[in-house]
Design a protein around this motif. Structure first.
Motif, PDB file in Angstrom:
ATOM      1  N   GLU A  76      15.242 -24.822  -9.193  1.00 13.05           N
ATOM      2  CA  GLU A  76      15.065 -26.003  -9.887  1.00 13.05           C
ATOM      3  C   GLU A  76      16.416 -26.379 -10.837  1.00 13.05           C
ATOM      4  N   PHE A  96      11.435 -20.212  -7.970  1.00 10.34           N
ATOM      5  CA  PHE A  96      11.350 -21.660  -8.406  1.00 10.34           C
ATOM      6  C   PHE A  96      12.322 -22.183  -9.773  1.00 10.34           C
ATOM      7  N   PRO A  97      12.426 -21.431 -10.685  1.00 11.37           N
ATOM      8  CA  PRO A  97      13.351 -21.679 -11.694  1.00 11.37           C
ATOM      9  C   PRO A  97      14.933 -21.823 -11.333  1.00 11.37           C
ATOM     10  N   HIS A 102      18.727 -28.003  -8.365  1.00  8.72           N
ATOM     11  CA  HIS A 102      18.294 -29.317  -8.082  1.00  8.72           C
ATOM     12  C   HIS A 102      18.765 -30.130  -9.199  1.00  8.72           C
ATOM     13  N   LEU A 103      18.617 -29.760 -10.441  1.00  9.29           N
ATOM     14  CA  LEU A 103      18.890 -30.355 -11.597  1.00  9.29           C
ATOM     15  C   LEU A 103      20.526 -30.822 -11.541  1.00  9.29           C
ATOM     16  N   TYR A 114       1.683 -30.126  -4.835  1.00  8.66           N
ATOM     17  CA  TYR A 114       2.735 -31.827  -4.838  1.00  8.66           C
ATOM     18  C   TYR A 114       1.864 -32.560  -3.968  1.00  8.66           C
ATOM     19  N   SER A 132      17.164 -28.821  -1.882  1.00  7.08           N
ATOM     20  CA  SER A 132      16.402 -28.146  -3.113  1.00  7.08           C
ATOM     21  C   SER A 132      15.272 -28.696  -3.350  1.00  7.08           C
ATOM     22  N   GLY A 133      14.803 -29.911  -3.349  1.00 10.14           N
ATOM     23  CA  GLY A 133      13.548 -30.256  -3.687  1.00 10.14           C
ATOM     24  C   GLY A 133      12.534 -29.793  -2.393  1.00 10.14           C
ATOM     25  N   GLY A 176       9.071 -38.146 -11.641  1.00 15.10           N
ATOM     26  CA  GLY A 176       9.319 -36.813 -11.644  1.00 15.10           C
ATOM     27  C   GLY A 176       9.050 -35.951 -12.730  1.00 15.10           C
ATOM     28  N   ARG A 177       9.153 -36.482 -13.988  1.00 15.69           N
ATOM     29  CA  ARG A 177       8.781 -35.832 -15.156  1.00 15.69           C
ATOM     30  C   ARG A 177       7.442 -35.832 -15.292  1.00 15.69           C
ATOM     31  N   MET A 210      11.641 -26.570  -3.368  1.00 19.48           N
ATOM     32  CA  MET A 210      10.716 -26.645  -4.493  1.00 19.48           C
ATOM     33  C   MET A 210       9.238 -27.053  -4.063  1.00 19.48           C
ATOM     34  N   TYR A 211       9.055 -27.718  -3.054  1.00 17.80           N
ATOM     35  CA  TYR A 211       7.912 -28.373  -2.527  1.00 17.80           C
ATOM     36  C   TYR A 211       7.501 -27.254  -1.670  1.00 17.80           C
TER      37      TYR A 211
END
Length: 171
Positions: A42, A38-39, A45-46, A106, A94-95, A165-166, A98-99
């Motif tokens: 992420e 996951f990291p 994704h970022l 989520y 990438s999202g 998102g945050r 993550m999902y």
């Protein structure tokens, strides 16, 4: 049995079933159970977010006549279109990964639902403007004001996507 008032309908039930399936795939289980998957996803994704967000900002600033003043609006929109498309595809993929690592977390998160709603609306607004301008949208009376209003709406929608998102981690 679920009460009729809270029973998911149509598209929501399909999304719920898809979420259950995705969370139980080998990939979903791996992402959920791994300490590093996951990291790592992420981070990717970022990185795509930075590329995509930068392109969106540059295009919208040009629409507002606040940047790239030596280039035409259509040239900026056309030149940055592959960057925005590539960025949104990378963010989407990438999202989705993550999902897959936390589908039910989520699915039931109101901040995630808001983010996805804002995301879809922002995509439609921004790409309608960018593609229209890149294809040489005919200049008519009031087109400049309409383009500026669209750019402001686009920036506000993308800010809303980022804010929602945050908030996901805190809801």
């Amino acid at each position: 049995m679920l009460n009729a008032a809270i029973r998911p309908k149509g598209a929501r039930i399909m999304l719920l079933l898809l979420s259950h399936w995705l969370g139980r795939t080998h990939l979903g289980v791996y992402i959920r159970d791994s300490s590093y998957a996951f990291p790592a996803i992420e981070i990717v994704h970022l990185l795509f977010l930075a590329v995509f967000g930068g392109a969106i900002l540059l295009v919208d600033l040009r629409f507002l006549n606040l940047g790239f003043k030596t280039q035409s609006v259509s040239a900026v929109a056309r030149e940055l279109l592959p960057v925005t498309v590539g960025g949104v595809i990378g963010m989407f993929l990438s999202g989705l990964l993550m999902y897959a690592g936390g589908t039910m977390r989520y699915y039931h998160n109101p901040a995630f639902q808001a983010k996805m709603a804002f995301f879809v609306i922002a995509l439609i607004v921004h790409f309608a403007l960018q593609v229209g301008v890149a294809r040489g949208l005919p200049e008519r009376e009031g087109t400049g004001r309409l383009l500026k209003a669209g750019a402001v709406a686009s920036l506000l929608l993308w800010f809303s996507v980022g804010f929602a998102g945050r908030v996901i981690g805190y809801v």
